[in-house]
Design a protein around this motif. Structure first.
Motif, PDB file in Angstrom:
ATOM      1  N   UNK A  85     -20.242  10.250  19.001  1.00 33.06           N
ATOM      2  CA  UNK A  85     -21.439   9.582  18.497  1.00 33.06           C
ATOM      3  C   UNK A  85     -22.133  10.378  17.410  1.00 33.06           C
ATOM      4  N   UNK A 136      -0.188   4.077  13.726  1.00 40.81           N
ATOM      5  CA  UNK A 136      -1.275   4.931  13.245  1.00 40.81           C
ATOM      6  C   UNK A 136      -2.571   4.667  14.006  1.00 40.81           C
ATOM      7  N   UNK A 137      -2.853   3.393  14.260  1.00 36.84           N
ATOM      8  CA  UNK A 137      -4.170   3.055  14.788  1.00 36.84           C
ATOM      9  C   UNK A 137      -4.234   3.001  16.298  1.00 36.84           C
ATOM     10  N   UNK A 159     -19.614  -1.749  16.113  1.00 34.49           N
ATOM     11  CA  UNK A 159     -19.682  -1.132  17.438  1.00 34.49           C
ATOM     12  C   UNK A 159     -20.472  -2.061  18.346  1.00 34.49           C
ATOM     13  N   UNK A 161     -16.449  -0.160  22.204  1.00 35.10           N
ATOM     14  CA  UNK A 161     -16.782   0.855  21.203  1.00 35.10           C
ATOM     15  C   UNK A 161     -15.879   0.756  19.983  1.00 35.10           C
ATOM     16  N   UNK A 162     -14.592   0.564  20.206  1.00 36.48           N
ATOM     17  CA  UNK A 162     -13.649   0.553  19.092  1.00 36.48           C
ATOM     18  C   UNK A 162     -13.120  -0.854  18.885  1.00 36.48           C
ATOM     19  N   UNK A 176     -11.458  -2.156  16.391  1.00 34.69           N
ATOM     20  CA  UNK A 176     -10.195  -2.387  15.684  1.00 34.69           C
ATOM     21  C   UNK A 176      -9.023  -2.605  16.645  1.00 34.69           C
ATOM     22  N   UNK A 177      -9.147  -2.151  17.898  1.00 32.84           N
ATOM     23  CA  UNK A 177      -8.083  -2.423  18.867  1.00 32.84           C
ATOM     24  C   UNK A 177      -7.901  -3.921  19.033  1.00 32.84           C
ATOM     25  N   UNK A 185     -15.187   8.076  21.605  1.00 30.32           N
ATOM     26  CA  UNK A 185     -16.602   7.858  21.914  1.00 30.32           C
ATOM     27  C   UNK A 185     -17.525   8.776  21.129  1.00 30.32           C
ATOM     28  N   UNK A 240      -9.257  10.425  11.382  1.00 27.22           N
ATOM     29  CA  UNK A 240      -8.946  10.023  12.751  1.00 27.22           C
ATOM     30  C   UNK A 240      -9.262   8.538  12.927  1.00 27.22           C
ATOM     31  N   UNK A 241      -8.236   7.708  13.196  1.00 25.85           N
ATOM     32  CA  UNK A 241      -8.522   6.278  13.304  1.00 25.85           C
ATOM     33  C   UNK A 241      -9.416   5.926  14.480  1.00 25.85           C
ATOM     34  N   UNK A 242      -9.489   6.813  15.489  1.00 23.20           N
ATOM     35  CA  UNK A 242     -10.262   6.419  16.665  1.00 23.20           C
ATOM     36  C   UNK A 242     -11.736   6.765  16.528  1.00 23.20           C
ATOM     37  N   UNK A 243     -12.125   7.394  15.431  1.00 20.67           N
ATOM     38  CA  UNK A 243     -13.542   7.711  15.240  1.00 20.67           C
ATOM     39  C   UNK A 243     -14.172   6.646  14.347  1.00 20.67           C
ATOM     40  N   UNK A 244     -15.257   6.072  14.829  1.00 18.30           N
ATOM     41  CA  UNK A 244     -15.912   5.015  14.066  1.00 18.30           C
ATOM     42  C   UNK A 244     -16.586   5.567  12.832  1.00 18.30           C
ATOM     43  N   UNK A 245     -16.861   4.680  11.858  1.00 15.42           N
ATOM     44  CA  UNK A 245     -17.462   5.227  10.649  1.00 15.42           C
ATOM     45  C   UNK A 245     -18.975   5.110  10.653  1.00 15.42           C
ATOM     46  N   UNK A 246     -19.585   4.708  11.776  1.00 20.42           N
ATOM     47  CA  UNK A 246     -21.036   4.742  11.799  1.00 20.42           C
ATOM     48  C   UNK A 246     -21.555   5.824  12.735  1.00 20.42           C
ATOM     49  N   UNK A 290     -14.149  -0.342  11.286  1.00 19.45           N
ATOM     50  CA  UNK A 290     -14.649   0.825  12.019  1.00 19.45           C
ATOM     51  C   UNK A 290     -16.168   0.868  12.098  1.00 19.45           C
ATOM     52  N   UNK A 291     -16.864   0.073  11.282  1.00 19.50           N
ATOM     53  CA  UNK A 291     -18.324   0.127  11.368  1.00 19.50           C
ATOM     54  C   UNK A 291     -18.857  -0.794  12.454  1.00 19.50           C
ATOM     55  N   UNK A 351     -28.266  11.168  18.955  1.00 17.00           N
ATOM     56  CA  UNK A 351     -27.852   9.962  18.231  1.00 17.00           C
ATOM     57  C   UNK A 351     -28.932   8.891  18.294  1.00 17.00           C
TER      58      UNK A 351
END
Lengths: 361, 361
Positions: A94, B112-113, B260, B265-266, B268-269, A92, A117-123, B257-258, A152
């Motif tokens: 932000x 990994x993900x 949301x 939130x994620x 890709x799951x 989560x 970290x795959x769980x962190x979004x890229x935005x 990953x962009x 944020x």
């Protein structure tokens, strides 16, 4: 037949218990990390600040702020994990803030961890704090109002409808890794009990070099973003003041190679809306649209050139002129470009069009 | 060899089978491998590779039409029973190794993900359980799953490109054709492997009703996948900078990953879970081809081979280490190139010459 049913039941039981084979996170048994701040603490150590909300039954949620020292960001993470009730998770996240002290040393190590970290979004939002990131996250007033969400949303709002150019983890990584471009991030500051956006931090590679304050942000945003909204006040020669709201602007970079050296022409077209018009004569005067358009265009051109001169002096390239040059020159060479850049010729042509003047003419 | 009409499928379904055979986990990461040498010109390589695959489809149809059966028939006609069986056996091993390579790729992504601590054998047995269920239902079920794997994920695959396209830098692709022939050839070679899979046609040809009329559907499917891969490459190339893509292992997954959403939130799951449909359909097809061939060569029940191969896959997935995986991928790629782009055309020539002689003599 009975045999088959038995097998069916057995398989169902196996699959249902399979759910317990797969690791789970129960939502009220984790600490959802929403904001992080990093400061330089001297001697190779980083001071990390992590915020997460705590929800309790029948009570308003509060924000917990934890601070720890460590040499890497994940070490800080595990240190903080040692003193919290539930495990920290990062899905989560932000907003990530960098204190000025760390930003001046370089932020690549932390950003690389975020990207890995795959769980962190890229935005997710990133920003440089003029001062201390941990102090900003600790502000007492935001104990009950979630500070990371506040920052944020403030940045988001400013990027969408005001003068902050678009930036997030992905744009930062793009600009950082792009051959011939330097990144920029929003610059925020704690003023007493408030958090305020004060400008844009210009980075050279991954190090913060100098700020562009809010009065020039409009010009910079016009030069780097496609079309966005944003207000800007202009003072005309005769003392009249005009506030324009940018409806849509489009910037086009032209590259000409003259005797082996690149020459840039920036064409900026703006469609704007007039929001405020005051005259020093203290009475209503008729609007001379053509004159205003021309004068404002001239001011913007001058202002852009001033900004570009400043970038060239410091050897930073947030406009990505190098990348644009590379598109036109097959024998692009980074070293050669570094030599060219401080003296490269840049022309700016601005075309301002006032589309609307509100409900009065 | 003639197949009972009851087991055959309509010609237009070939479109879905060929599509399914080509799209696997490769699409999530091929952008990096093709850009390794050819940089951002690599998307041209994908189109060129697509043309090669079209030619290959034409060759396969010619070959199978002449023999009127699958590759096992071709081999026994050309080389006699014993040598022919050995050669067919090698191809069946290829199908199985290809399925193992896809499976391992997908397991790595899941680990990994999504679930870093989940052991490989659990994921592997869950997936292979599903695949076993498909394959044991016969070829028509495999085709049905192929059809589903086209319809469901297709919507997502394409719609999701909208998000990254909003931040696309199309000028990234300039200047076009700035790499040497050797670099381009490398991109073609690497895209060949991502576009591979059409060789499954060598096994399922007798199962198509009125096989001749199915030709155009196979060509159409290859055209579609070529376009899909090209678009996917261009989207990634415009979204990432060149040095960024070279260090991103799964560019297409990182694109996700962009996204949301307020309630998710994620994203890709969801995306990776959806990929299970694509992967299990592909595995079902490859394992069906492999076991069908083994059944014809060794004259034993198909189910037995299926169980043996599945168990072997589970064991391999648990025991394999990183190094061995690289070797396996390399072998499968090499086998694919040599068998299907080197050996099969030669086989066609030999068969044509033999036929001519028979007619003349």
């Amino acid at each position: 037949m009975a045999n088959r049913t038995l097998i069916g039941i057995w398989v169902t039981i196996f699959l249902l218990s399979g759910c317990s084979l797969i690791p789970t996170n129960i939502v009220n048994q984790i600490n959802m990390n929403q904001g992080a701040g990093y400061d330089w603490a001297g001697k190779n150590t980083i001071k990390g600040t992590i915020t997460f909300p705590i929800y309790k039954k029948d009570k308003p949620s509060t924000t917990e702020v934890k601070i720890s020292l460590g040499e890497t960001s994940k070490e800080i993470w595990s240190n903080i994990n040692n003193e919290s009730r539930y495990p920290l998770v990062s899905g989560q996240l932000r907003v990530v803030l960098f204190g000025e002290s760390l930003a001046k040393k370089g932020i690549t190590d932390v950003v690389d961890t975020l990207n890995r970290d795959p769980s962190i979004g890229s935005i997710i939002q990133m920003a440089v704090v003029d001062g201390d990131a941990s102090e900003l996250l600790k502000i007492e007033k935001f104990k009950t109002e979630n500070v990371s969400l506040f920052v944020q949303e403030m940045l988001d709002q400013s990027m969408k409808s005001d003068n902050l150019p678009e930036s997030n983890l992905q744009t930062y990584l793009f600009q950082f890794t792009q051959n011939g471009q330097d990144p920029y991030l929003p610059l925020i500051k704690q003023i007493e009990d408030n958090i305020k956006i004060i400008g844009i931090a210009i980075l050279k590679d991954d190090r913060y070099v100098f700020p562009i304050f809010m009065e020039d942000a409009f010009t910079l945003k016009c030069l780097v973003d496609k079309y966005k909204q944003g207000l800007q006040r202009f003072t005309l020669e005769n003392g009249e003041m005009v506030v324009l709201d940018n409806l849509r602007s489009k910037v086009h970079y032209q590259v000409k190679i003259n005797k082996g050296r690149p020459e840039f022409t920036i064409n900026l077209k703006m469609k704007t809306r007039l929001q405020e018009f005051t005259s020093p004569k203290k009475k209503r005067v008729a609007l001379d649209k053509k004159h205003i358009q021309k004068e404002i265009a001239g001011q913007l051109e001058k202002n852009s050139l001033k900004l570009i001169k400043k970038f060239q002096k410091h050897g930073v390239d947030p406009l990505g002129l190098g990348a644009k040059y590379r598109e036109h020159d097959r024998s692009f060479n980074k070293k050669k470009w570094k030599r060219f850049y401080p003296t490269a010729k840049v022309h700016v042509h601005v075309n301002v069009n006032i589309k609307q003047t509100g409900t009065v003419n | 060899m003639q197949v009972n009409k009851r087991h055959q499928v309509s010609p237009y379904l070939v479109y879905f089978i060929v599509y399914n055979s080509q799209v696997g986990v490769g699409i999530l990461g091929f952008q990096r491998t093709i850009a390794a040498k050819a940089g951002y010109d690599a998307w041209i390589g994908v189109i060129v590779a697509g043309c090669f695959v079209q030619v290959f489809i034409w060759i396969m149809y010619k070959l199978l039409e002449k023999a009127d059966g699958d590759i096992v028939d071709v081999h026994s006609k050309v080389f006699g029973n014993i040598l022919g069986s050995v050669l067919s056996f090698i191809i069946m091993i290829y199908y199985w190794l290809a399925s193992v390579s896809v499976l391992l790729g997908f397991i790595e992504i899941i680990q990994v993900w999504m679930f870093p601590t989940l052991p490989s054998w659990i994921i592997c047995s869950l997936i292979l359980g599903l695949v076993y269920y498909c394959v044991s239902g016969g070829f028509r079920i495999v085709v049905g799953v192929s059809f589903l794997s086209f319809i469901f994920p297709q919507i997502m695959l394409i719609v999701l490109y909208i998000f990254p396209l909003r931040e696309a830098h199309f000028t990234n692709l300039l200047p076009i054709m700035n790499h040497s022939f050797n670099d381009m050839f490398d991109a073609v070679k690497n895209s060949m492997y991502t576009l591979a899979g059409t060789e499954a046609l060598l096994m399922f040809y007798p199962f198509i009703r009125d096989a001749k009329s199915s030709k155009k559907f196979a060509h159409l499917a290859v055209l579609f996948t070529t376009l899909l891969y090209t678009v996917s490459a261009i989207v990634s190339f415009t979204f990432y900078s060149e040095s960024q893509i070279k260090e991103t292992i799964w560019p297409e997954l990182s694109l996700i990953k962009i996204i949301r959403l307020s309630y998710l939130e994620r994203f890709e799951y969801l995306y990776i879970s959806m990929y299970l449909i694509i992967v299990s359909a592909l595995l079902a097809l490859l394992l069906w081809c492999s076991t069908r061939g083994l059944k014809r060569i060794l004259k034993k029940k198909q189910k037995n081979f299926l169980i043996i191969l599945s168990l072997l896959s589970v064991v391999i997935s648990q025991l394999i280490n990183e190094q061995f995986k690289v070797v396996l991928d390399k072998y499968v790629t090499q086998m694919n190139l040599w068998i299907f782009y080197g050996y099969i055309p030669i086989l066609l020539i030999i068969l044509t010459i033999l036929r001519r002689r028979k007619q003349n003599g």
